[in-house]
Design an enzyme around this catalytic site. Structure first.
Site, PDB file in Angstrom:
ATOM      1  N   ASN A  62     -14.670 -81.378   6.698  1.00 55.55           N
ATOM      2  CA  ASN A  62     -15.093 -80.016   6.365  1.00 55.55           C
ATOM      3  C   ASN A  62     -14.566 -79.027   7.399  1.00 55.55           C
ATOM      4  O   ASN A  62     -14.517 -79.318   8.598  1.00 55.55           O
ATOM      5  CB  ASN A  62     -16.605 -79.891   6.151  1.00 55.55           C
ATOM      6  CG  ASN A  62     -17.455 -80.492   7.245  1.00 55.55           C
ATOM      7  OD1 ASN A  62     -17.040 -81.416   7.935  1.00 55.55           O
ATOM      8  ND2 ASN A  62     -18.655 -79.984   7.408  1.00 55.55           N
ATOM      9  N   GLU A  64     -15.277 -75.226   8.431  1.00 53.34           N
ATOM     10  CA  GLU A  64     -16.198 -74.097   8.240  1.00 53.34           C
ATOM     11  C   GLU A  64     -15.581 -72.793   8.755  1.00 53.34           C
ATOM     12  O   GLU A  64     -14.499 -72.789   9.328  1.00 53.34           O
ATOM     13  CB  GLU A  64     -17.531 -74.428   8.930  1.00 53.34           C
ATOM     14  CG  GLU A  64     -18.188 -75.642   8.288  1.00 53.34           C
ATOM     15  CD  GLU A  64     -19.570 -75.961   8.823  1.00 53.34           C
ATOM     16  OE1 GLU A  64     -19.970 -75.412   9.864  1.00 53.34           O
ATOM     17  OE2 GLU A  64     -20.250 -76.785   8.165  1.00 53.34           O
ATOM     18  N   CYS A  73     -15.354 -78.039   1.860  1.00 48.80           N
ATOM     19  CA  CYS A  73     -15.842 -79.411   2.081  1.00 48.80           C
ATOM     20  C   CYS A  73     -14.703 -80.393   2.355  1.00 48.80           C
ATOM     21  O   CYS A  73     -13.559 -80.183   1.938  1.00 48.80           O
ATOM     22  CB  CYS A  73     -16.575 -79.911   0.839  1.00 48.80           C
ATOM     23  SG  CYS A  73     -18.082 -79.034   0.440  1.00 48.80           S
ATOM     24  N   GLU A  75     -14.131 -83.314   1.013  1.00 49.30           N
ATOM     25  CA  GLU A  75     -13.541 -83.932  -0.180  1.00 49.30           C
ATOM     26  C   GLU A  75     -12.435 -83.052  -0.764  1.00 49.30           C
ATOM     27  O   GLU A  75     -11.400 -83.535  -1.207  1.00 49.30           O
ATOM     28  CB  GLU A  75     -14.602 -84.160  -1.266  1.00 49.30           C
ATOM     29  CG  GLU A  75     -15.708 -85.119  -0.875  1.00 49.30           C
ATOM     30  CD  GLU A  75     -16.909 -84.427  -0.245  1.00 49.30           C
ATOM     31  OE1 GLU A  75     -16.724 -83.488   0.567  1.00 49.30           O
ATOM     32  OE2 GLU A  75     -18.034 -84.819  -0.555  1.00 49.30           O
ATOM     33  N   CYS A 112     -20.716 -82.402  -3.274  1.00 44.34           N
ATOM     34  CA  CYS A 112     -21.401 -81.236  -3.843  1.00 44.34           C
ATOM     35  C   CYS A 112     -20.829 -80.947  -5.231  1.00 44.34           C
ATOM     36  O   CYS A 112     -19.824 -81.542  -5.648  1.00 44.34           O
ATOM     37  CB  CYS A 112     -21.242 -80.028  -2.924  1.00 44.34           C
ATOM     38  SG  CYS A 112     -19.625 -79.242  -3.040  1.00 44.34           S
ATOM     39  N   CYS A 115     -17.107 -80.036  -5.375  1.00 47.07           N
ATOM     40  CA  CYS A 115     -16.228 -81.198  -5.123  1.00 47.07           C
ATOM     41  C   CYS A 115     -16.213 -82.132  -6.331  1.00 47.07           C
ATOM     42  O   CYS A 115     -15.174 -82.702  -6.667  1.00 47.07           O
ATOM     43  CB  CYS A 115     -16.658 -81.931  -3.857  1.00 47.07           C
ATOM     44  SG  CYS A 115     -16.338 -80.954  -2.370  1.00 47.07           S
TER      45      CYS A 115
HETATM   46  N1  THU Z   1     -20.047 -80.718   3.013  1.00 44.42           N
HETATM   47  C1  THU Z   1     -18.955 -81.489   2.760  1.00 44.42           C
HETATM   48  O1  THU Z   1     -17.929 -81.371   3.438  1.00 44.42           O
HETATM   49  N2  THU Z   1     -19.030 -82.389   1.758  1.00 44.42           N
HETATM   50  C2  THU Z   1     -20.159 -82.672   1.041  1.00 44.42           C
HETATM   51  O2  THU Z   1     -20.123 -83.515   0.172  1.00 44.42           O
HETATM   52  C3  THU Z   1     -21.390 -81.936   1.312  1.00 44.42           C
HETATM   53  C4  THU Z   1     -21.279 -80.785   2.243  1.00 44.42           C
HETATM   54  C5  THU Z   1     -19.985 -79.765   4.132  1.00 44.42           C
HETATM   55  C6  THU Z   1     -19.957 -78.326   3.762  1.00 44.42           C
HETATM   56  C7  THU Z   1     -20.493 -77.685   5.036  1.00 44.42           C
HETATM   57  O3  THU Z   1     -19.433 -77.535   5.966  1.00 44.42           O
HETATM   58  C8  THU Z   1     -21.458 -78.723   5.574  1.00 44.42           C
HETATM   59  O4  THU Z   1     -21.121 -79.943   4.948  1.00 44.42           O
HETATM   60  C9  THU Z   1     -22.925 -78.404   5.313  1.00 44.42           C
HETATM   61  O5  THU Z   1     -23.140 -78.126   3.979  1.00 44.42           O
END
Ligand code: THU
Length: 161
Positions: A62, A64, A73, A75, A112, A115
């Protein structure tokens, strides 16, 4: 009027010791990728590893952003990179894992909604299941035979024609 129902099947394992070598290795790659995540805001580091049909493994994590919704994310980072570098090459399976410095991530991490949508686009494109292997920082693992089972009644390219 008709009632419809939907059933989700998945396999759970107590630990990665129960997985086959390929799946266990993919999870290790996802775990390594999670360590390289840029997650200063959530402090929730996610890693994803995708095995392509040509044997290449693509990882992502991820990323941010101070403008929170601009982050993405693990994925999708991995899947979009895979598709951008290897167009026409199917993804076979995706491993996802996460850890946090703030609390233990015990439950398997499921992709999520965005994704799920993105991964299922490629399932449909290649008419081929993408298996999911999901774990928290340790402990139980869920294995699902495809992504679309996590996205019933999905919006797809069929809706645009
Ligand atoms: N996140 C992912 O990278 N993948 C997931 O399947 C769930 C959430 C990340 C997004 C954000 O940077 C952090 O996790 C918190 O939501």
């Amino acid at each position: 009027m008709e009632n419809h129902s939907y059933q989700l099947n998945y396999i759970s394992y107590a630990s990665s010791a129960e997985l086959n070598e390929e799946d266990a290795k993919l999870l290790v790659e996802a775990r390594e990728a999670a360590k390289r995540a840029y997650a200063p805001y959530s402090k929730f580091s996610v890693g994803s590893a995708i095995l392509l049909e040509n044997g290449v493994v693509i990882t992502g994590n991820n990323q941010e952003n101070a403008a929170y919704p601009s982050g993405i994310c693990a994925e999708r980072v991995a899947m979009f990179y895979a598709s951008s570098q290897y167009p026409g090459v199917k993804a076979i399976k995706v491993a996802v894992t996460a850890f946090s410095k703030a609390f233990p991530v015990i439950a398997p991490v499921a992709p999520c909604g965005s994704c799920r949508q993105v991964l299922s686009e490629y399932e449909k494109l290649y008419n081929s299941d993408i298996e999911l292997i999901l774990q928290g920082q340790q402990g139980s693992i869920y294995r699902l035979k495809n992504v679309s089972s996590l996205l019933p009644l999905a919006f797809t390219s069929d809706d645009l024609s």
